[in-house]
Design a protein around this motif. Structure first.
Motif, short mmCIF file in Angstrom:
data_model
loop_
_atom_site.label_atom_id
_atom_site.label_comp_id
_atom_site.label_asym_id
_atom_site.label_seq_id
_atom_site.Cartn_x
_atom_site.Cartn_y
_atom_site.Cartn_z
N GLU A 246 0.82 -1.20 0.00
CA GLU A 246 0.00 0.00 0.00
C GLU A 246 0.86 1.26 0.00
N ASP A 247 2.00 1.22 0.70
CA ASP A 247 2.90 2.38 0.72
C ASP A 247 3.43 2.66 -0.67
N VAL A 248 3.71 1.61 -1.43
CA VAL A 248 4.18 1.81 -2.80
C VAL A 248 3.09 2.46 -3.64
N ALA A 249 1.86 1.97 -3.49
CA ALA A 249 0.76 2.45 -4.33
C ALA A 249 0.32 3.87 -4.02
N VAL A 250 0.49 4.32 -2.75
CA VAL A 250 -0.05 5.62 -2.37
C VAL A 250 0.74 6.78 -2.94
N ASN A 251 1.99 6.55 -3.35
CA ASN A 251 2.77 7.62 -3.94
C ASN A 251 2.27 7.86 -5.36
N LYS A 252 1.29 8.75 -5.50
CA LYS A 252 0.60 8.94 -6.77
C LYS A 252 1.46 9.62 -7.82
N ASN A 253 2.56 10.23 -7.43
CA ASN A 253 3.33 11.01 -8.37
C ASN A 253 4.51 10.28 -8.99
N LEU A 254 4.91 9.17 -8.42
CA LEU A 254 6.04 8.43 -8.95
C LEU A 254 5.96 6.98 -8.48
N ALA A 255 6.11 6.06 -9.41
CA ALA A 255 6.07 4.65 -9.07
C ALA A 255 7.45 4.22 -8.59
N LEU A 256 7.53 3.85 -7.32
CA LEU A 256 8.81 3.47 -6.70
C LEU A 256 8.78 2.02 -6.27
N SER A 257 9.97 1.40 -6.27
CA SER A 257 10.10 0.07 -5.70
C SER A 257 9.94 0.14 -4.20
N ARG A 258 9.79 -1.00 -3.56
CA ARG A 258 9.52 -1.02 -2.12
C ARG A 258 10.63 -0.35 -1.32
N ASP A 259 11.88 -0.50 -1.74
CA ASP A 259 12.97 0.13 -1.00
C ASP A 259 13.27 1.55 -1.47
N GLY A 260 12.48 2.05 -2.44
CA GLY A 260 12.65 3.42 -2.90
C GLY A 260 13.82 3.68 -3.81
N THR A 261 14.51 2.63 -4.25
CA THR A 261 15.73 2.83 -5.05
C THR A 261 15.47 2.86 -6.55
N LEU A 262 14.33 2.32 -7.01
CA LEU A 262 14.02 2.26 -8.43
C LEU A 262 12.72 2.99 -8.71
N ALA A 263 12.64 3.64 -9.87
CA ALA A 263 11.44 4.34 -10.28
C ALA A 263 11.03 3.89 -11.69
N SER A 264 9.74 3.94 -11.97
CA SER A 264 9.22 3.57 -13.29
C SER A 264 8.82 4.83 -14.04
N VAL A 265 9.33 5.00 -15.27
CA VAL A 265 9.07 6.20 -16.06
C VAL A 265 8.94 5.86 -17.54
N PHE A 266 8.41 6.81 -18.31
CA PHE A 266 8.44 6.78 -19.77
C PHE A 266 9.58 7.67 -20.25
N LEU A 267 10.23 7.29 -21.34
CA LEU A 267 11.14 8.18 -22.05
C LEU A 267 10.53 8.51 -23.40
N LYS A 268 10.13 9.77 -23.59
CA LYS A 268 9.51 10.20 -24.85
C LYS A 268 10.60 10.72 -25.77
N ILE A 269 10.64 10.19 -27.00
CA ILE A 269 11.65 10.64 -27.95
C ILE A 269 11.08 11.72 -28.86
N ASP A 270 11.94 12.33 -29.66
CA ASP A 270 11.53 13.47 -30.48
C ASP A 270 10.92 13.03 -31.81
N LEU A 271 10.31 11.87 -31.85
CA LEU A 271 9.56 11.40 -33.01
C LEU A 271 8.14 11.10 -32.57
N PRO A 272 7.14 11.40 -33.41
CA PRO A 272 5.76 11.08 -33.03
C PRO A 272 5.52 9.58 -33.04
N SER A 273 4.50 9.14 -32.33
CA SER A 273 4.11 7.74 -32.40
C SER A 273 3.61 7.41 -33.80
N LEU A 274 3.48 6.13 -34.08
CA LEU A 274 2.98 5.73 -35.40
C LEU A 274 1.57 6.27 -35.63
N THR A 275 0.73 6.23 -34.60
CA THR A 275 -0.63 6.74 -34.74
C THR A 275 -0.63 8.23 -35.08
#
Length: 331
Positions: A44-73
């Motif tokens: 629950e502590d992991v899930a409540v951080n609405k602004n950044l997805a962190l691992s349980r020990d807080g050392t890893l974060a989940s993010v997107f990397l957007k490149i300077d090309l549009p998506s296929l759509t």
């Protein structure tokens, strides 16, 4: 062929770039983001951080990397292309593949411990990954990266009924519920479905069978996966058919950052009935008796009862990661 993608998530807010700011102990949506280490003592502590997805020990974060090309759509919309197999679309897709491959290679070379979770070429034009929190600032300096966007976990909620939104009036204009949604493919992104439910039977409860669905584009032989069944008690195998024509599980980020409980299904089966509720509301069969086991509530129907359904399980007990939810859209 019309394709509908229903992302049954609650409280969707615009995705924001990662910023190195201090975080309150219990943030709410809209509060500044942190990249400081966090000690999470529970799922629950992991899930409540609405602004950044962190691992349980807080050392890893989940993010997107957007490149300077549009998506296929986006590329297809900009150029007025309607066929994904058109030469111009395929040529651009190869260009986008190459750019994403190069980005992944650079990221893995520069940042130890980085793990790629999804490639998002059809939408967004990005990759999602988990990376050490202490190296998040380095991600924005990778070649061709224009934005680093937070992943987050969303809570799931319920939806409304056909009569409330006036779907029954639309049915009458189109020949009745026996034809509503015919030939439409409905992709549900949620907590999975319970495939044995009569809302997903073929034939439907009134005895009308479904025509064979069109082949899956881009897959060998046009086949779709049917991911049901695991070693978890109650997660029985199921054979897909012409109504429920496919099932997938996209929970890489959830499994890594939160993890599943021993009694959670590790297949497309629904754990908490929310996905079943949403899929049946949108595209469940007509003529289905509704009951809580002790009393009946009449006959129910989905909004597009004759639509085909493809199940994409992206949500666990605590919610749905944005990266996992985006991944099926690139299939």
């Amino acid at each position: 062929m019309t394709v509908l993608l229903s992302i049954a998530l609650a409280e969707i807010m615009p995705l924001r770039p990662v910023e190195a700011q201090l975080r309150p102990d219990r943030p709410t949506p809209g509060t500044p983001l942190t990249i400081e280490a966090l000690t999470a003592s529970s799922r629950e502590d992991v899930a409540v951080n609405k602004n950044l997805a962190l691992s349980r020990d807080g050392t890893l974060a989940s993010v997107f990397l957007k490149i300077d090309l549009p998506s296929l759509t986006s590329f297809m919309v900009q150029d007025g292309i309607t066929d994904i197999n058109a030469p111009a679309a395929q040529a651009y897709l190869h260009q986008l593949y190459a750019a994403l491959d190069a980005l992944i290679a650079q990221a893995q070379q520069r940042i130890p411990g980085l793990i790629v979770t999804h490639r998002l070429d059809l939408i967004i034009g990005s990759v999602s990954l988990s990376a050490p929190v202490i190296h998040l600032d380095q991600l924005r300096w990778l070649p061709n990266v224009v934005e680093v966007i937070n992943d987050r976990i969303e809570r799931i909620e319920t939806y409304r009924t056909p009569a409330f939104i006036g779907a029954t009036t639309a049915w009458n204009r189109g020949g009745g519920s026996a034809f509503a949604g015919e030939s439409v493919i409905f992709g549900v992104l949620n907590s999975g479905v319970w495939p044995e439910h009569p809302s997903f039977s073929d034939p439907d409860p009134l005895g009308k069978p479904y025509a064979p669905p069109p082949p899956a584009p881009g897959n060998s032989g046009g086949l779709r996966a049917c991911n049901f069944g695991s070693t978890t008690l109650g997660d029985a195998p199921f054979t897909c058919h012409n109504k429920l024509m496919g099932s997938y599980r996209f929970m890489t980020a959830y499994d890594f950052f939160v993890g599943t409980e021993p009694d959670e299904f590790r297949s497309g089966h629904d754990d908490d009935e929310h996905g079943t509720h949403t899929a049946s509301t949108a595209a469940g069969n007509r003529g289905v008796p509704a009951s809580d086991g002790s009393r009946g509530f009449g006959i129910i129907s989905g909004i597009a009862p004759r639509a085909y359904i493809v199940n994409y399980k992206v949500c666990g007990e605590l919610g749905c990661f944005t990266t996992d939810s985006a991944a099926p859209c690139s299939r």
